[in-house]
Design a protein around this motif. Sequence first.
Motif, PDB file in Angstrom:
ATOM      1  N   LEU A 149     -26.217 -31.760  38.946  1.00 55.22           N
ATOM      2  CA  LEU A 149     -24.984 -31.543  39.700  1.00 55.22           C
ATOM      3  C   LEU A 149     -24.897 -30.120  40.245  1.00 55.22           C
ATOM      4  O   LEU A 149     -24.419 -29.912  41.369  1.00 55.22           O
ATOM      5  CB  LEU A 149     -23.766 -31.840  38.824  1.00 55.22           C
ATOM      6  CG  LEU A 149     -23.490 -33.318  38.571  1.00 55.22           C
ATOM      7  CD1 LEU A 149     -22.332 -33.480  37.596  1.00 55.22           C
ATOM      8  CD2 LEU A 149     -23.205 -34.036  39.869  1.00 55.22           C
ATOM      9  N   VAL A 150     -25.368 -29.152  39.478  1.00 57.47           N
ATOM     10  CA  VAL A 150     -25.405 -27.779  39.981  1.00 57.47           C
ATOM     11  C   VAL A 150     -26.317 -27.714  41.200  1.00 57.47           C
ATOM     12  O   VAL A 150     -26.008 -27.038  42.188  1.00 57.47           O
ATOM     13  CB  VAL A 150     -25.863 -26.803  38.874  1.00 57.47           C
ATOM     14  CG1 VAL A 150     -26.188 -25.437  39.440  1.00 57.47           C
ATOM     15  CG2 VAL A 150     -24.800 -26.684  37.802  1.00 57.47           C
ATOM     16  N   GLY A 151     -27.421 -28.441  41.152  1.00 58.03           N
ATOM     17  CA  GLY A 151     -28.313 -28.493  42.307  1.00 58.03           C
ATOM     18  C   GLY A 151     -27.639 -29.072  43.531  1.00 58.03           C
ATOM     19  O   GLY A 151     -27.827 -28.579  44.651  1.00 58.03           O
ATOM     20  N   VAL A 152     -26.836 -30.097  43.343  1.00 57.62           N
ATOM     21  CA  VAL A 152     -26.112 -30.702  44.471  1.00 57.62           C
ATOM     22  C   VAL A 152     -25.116 -29.705  45.058  1.00 57.62           C
ATOM     23  O   VAL A 152     -25.036 -29.540  46.279  1.00 57.62           O
ATOM     24  CB  VAL A 152     -25.375 -31.987  44.016  1.00 57.62           C
ATOM     25  CG1 VAL A 152     -24.416 -32.478  45.084  1.00 57.62           C
ATOM     26  CG2 VAL A 152     -26.378 -33.073  43.670  1.00 57.62           C
ATOM     27  N   PHE A 153     -24.376 -29.016  44.203  1.00 54.03           N
ATOM     28  CA  PHE A 153     -23.381 -28.062  44.702  1.00 54.03           C
ATOM     29  C   PHE A 153     -24.034 -26.855  45.363  1.00 54.03           C
ATOM     30  O   PHE A 153     -23.518 -26.331  46.344  1.00 54.03           O
ATOM     31  CB  PHE A 153     -22.449 -27.616  43.578  1.00 54.03           C
ATOM     32  CG  PHE A 153     -21.507 -28.697  43.144  1.00 54.03           C
ATOM     33  CD1 PHE A 153     -20.679 -29.330  44.057  1.00 54.03           C
ATOM     34  CD2 PHE A 153     -21.440 -29.094  41.823  1.00 54.03           C
ATOM     35  CE1 PHE A 153     -19.810 -30.330  43.676  1.00 54.03           C
ATOM     36  CE2 PHE A 153     -20.582 -30.096  41.419  1.00 54.03           C
ATOM     37  CZ  PHE A 153     -19.761 -30.716  42.348  1.00 54.03           C
ATOM     38  N   ILE A 203     -26.618 -34.882  28.918  1.00 56.39           N
ATOM     39  CA  ILE A 203     -25.507 -34.128  29.507  1.00 56.39           C
ATOM     40  C   ILE A 203     -26.024 -32.875  30.198  1.00 56.39           C
ATOM     41  O   ILE A 203     -25.627 -32.566  31.333  1.00 56.39           O
ATOM     42  CB  ILE A 203     -24.458 -33.782  28.428  1.00 56.39           C
ATOM     43  CG1 ILE A 203     -23.748 -35.055  27.982  1.00 56.39           C
ATOM     44  CG2 ILE A 203     -23.457 -32.760  28.947  1.00 56.39           C
ATOM     45  CD1 ILE A 203     -22.878 -34.888  26.763  1.00 56.39           C
ATOM     46  N   LEU A 204     -26.924 -32.148  29.546  1.00 52.11           N
ATOM     47  CA  LEU A 204     -27.469 -30.930  30.149  1.00 52.11           C
ATOM     48  C   LEU A 204     -28.256 -31.247  31.422  1.00 52.11           C
ATOM     49  O   LEU A 204     -28.159 -30.522  32.417  1.00 52.11           O
ATOM     50  CB  LEU A 204     -28.344 -30.192  29.146  1.00 52.11           C
ATOM     51  CG  LEU A 204     -27.603 -29.561  27.969  1.00 52.11           C
ATOM     52  CD1 LEU A 204     -28.597 -28.945  26.991  1.00 52.11           C
ATOM     53  CD2 LEU A 204     -26.619 -28.526  28.444  1.00 52.11           C
ATOM     54  N   ALA A 205     -29.023 -32.326  31.398  1.00 52.17           N
ATOM     55  CA  ALA A 205     -29.810 -32.700  32.579  1.00 52.17           C
ATOM     56  C   ALA A 205     -28.904 -33.096  33.734  1.00 52.17           C
ATOM     57  O   ALA A 205     -29.166 -32.737  34.893  1.00 52.17           O
ATOM     58  CB  ALA A 205     -30.758 -33.840  32.221  1.00 52.17           C
ATOM     59  N   ARG A 236     -36.743 -38.168  31.184  1.00 57.86           N
ATOM     60  CA  ARG A 236     -37.336 -37.902  29.866  1.00 57.86           C
ATOM     61  C   ARG A 236     -36.377 -38.292  28.746  1.00 57.86           C
ATOM     62  O   ARG A 236     -36.776 -38.901  27.756  1.00 57.86           O
ATOM     63  CB  ARG A 236     -37.712 -36.441  29.726  1.00 57.86           C
ATOM     64  CG  ARG A 236     -38.942 -36.068  30.528  1.00 57.86           C
ATOM     65  CD  ARG A 236     -39.351 -34.646  30.307  1.00 57.86           C
ATOM     66  NE  ARG A 236     -39.765 -34.465  28.921  1.00 57.86           N
ATOM     67  CZ  ARG A 236     -39.839 -33.297  28.315  1.00 57.86           C
ATOM     68  NH1 ARG A 236     -39.530 -32.210  28.960  1.00 57.86           N
ATOM     69  NH2 ARG A 236     -40.226 -33.210  27.057  1.00 57.86           N
ATOM     70  N   ALA A 237     -35.094 -37.968  28.902  1.00 60.30           N
ATOM     71  CA  ALA A 237     -34.105 -38.301  27.879  1.00 60.30           C
ATOM     72  C   ALA A 237     -33.913 -39.812  27.762  1.00 60.30           C
ATOM     73  O   ALA A 237     -33.846 -40.352  26.656  1.00 60.30           O
ATOM     74  CB  ALA A 237     -32.779 -37.624  28.199  1.00 60.30           C
ATOM     75  N   SER A 273     -29.383 -40.903  18.171  1.00 58.98           N
ATOM     76  CA  SER A 273     -29.454 -39.489  17.822  1.00 58.98           C
ATOM     77  C   SER A 273     -28.658 -38.647  18.821  1.00 58.98           C
ATOM     78  O   SER A 273     -28.702 -38.866  20.033  1.00 58.98           O
ATOM     79  CB  SER A 273     -30.910 -39.034  17.797  1.00 58.98           C
ATOM     80  OG  SER A 273     -30.988 -37.660  17.555  1.00 58.98           O
ATOM     81  N   GLU A 274     -27.960 -37.692  18.289  1.00 59.88           N
ATOM     82  CA  GLU A 274     -27.105 -36.843  19.108  1.00 59.88           C
ATOM     83  C   GLU A 274     -27.907 -35.990  20.098  1.00 59.88           C
ATOM     84  O   GLU A 274     -27.436 -35.689  21.195  1.00 59.88           O
ATOM     85  CB  GLU A 274     -26.291 -35.942  18.184  1.00 59.88           C
ATOM     86  CG  GLU A 274     -25.182 -35.195  18.838  1.00 59.88           C
ATOM     87  CD  GLU A 274     -24.352 -34.432  17.834  1.00 59.88           C
ATOM     88  OE1 GLU A 274     -24.157 -33.233  18.057  1.00 59.88           O
ATOM     89  OE2 GLU A 274     -23.904 -35.039  16.842  1.00 59.88           O
ATOM     90  N   LYS A 275     -29.119 -35.631  19.732  1.00 61.89           N
ATOM     91  CA  LYS A 275     -29.923 -34.757  20.599  1.00 61.89           C
ATOM     92  C   LYS A 275     -30.254 -35.415  21.933  1.00 61.89           C
ATOM     93  O   LYS A 275     -30.347 -34.732  22.948  1.00 61.89           O
ATOM     94  CB  LYS A 275     -31.208 -34.323  19.889  1.00 61.89           C
ATOM     95  CG  LYS A 275     -32.180 -35.438  19.632  1.00 61.89           C
ATOM     96  CD  LYS A 275     -33.438 -34.938  18.965  1.00 61.89           C
ATOM     97  CE  LYS A 275     -34.384 -36.109  18.792  1.00 61.89           C
ATOM     98  NZ  LYS A 275     -35.670 -35.711  18.328  1.00 61.89           N
TER      99      LYS A 275
END
Length: 62
Positions: free
Chosen positions: A25-29, A18-20, A55-56, A10-12
């Motif tokens: 990565l934003v947290g790392v930066f 990808i979002l997770a 979870r994913a 499933s695409e979801k």
Amino acid sequence: MASSTQNANSEKHYIALILAIVVGLVGVFIRFADFGLASAIGNILMVVGSILVLRAVFAILK
């Protein structure tokens, strides 16, 4: 068996992955940013990203 394979493909699930990963990565930066609470905010985002990834992955394996 076919419904299990369709659920895993499933695409979801992959959009959630990808979002997770992006959140992590934003947290790392942010940890390397130069403001007062950067390290704390970065750590929180990394933990949230890790939880979302797990979870994913478990939803795919289910």
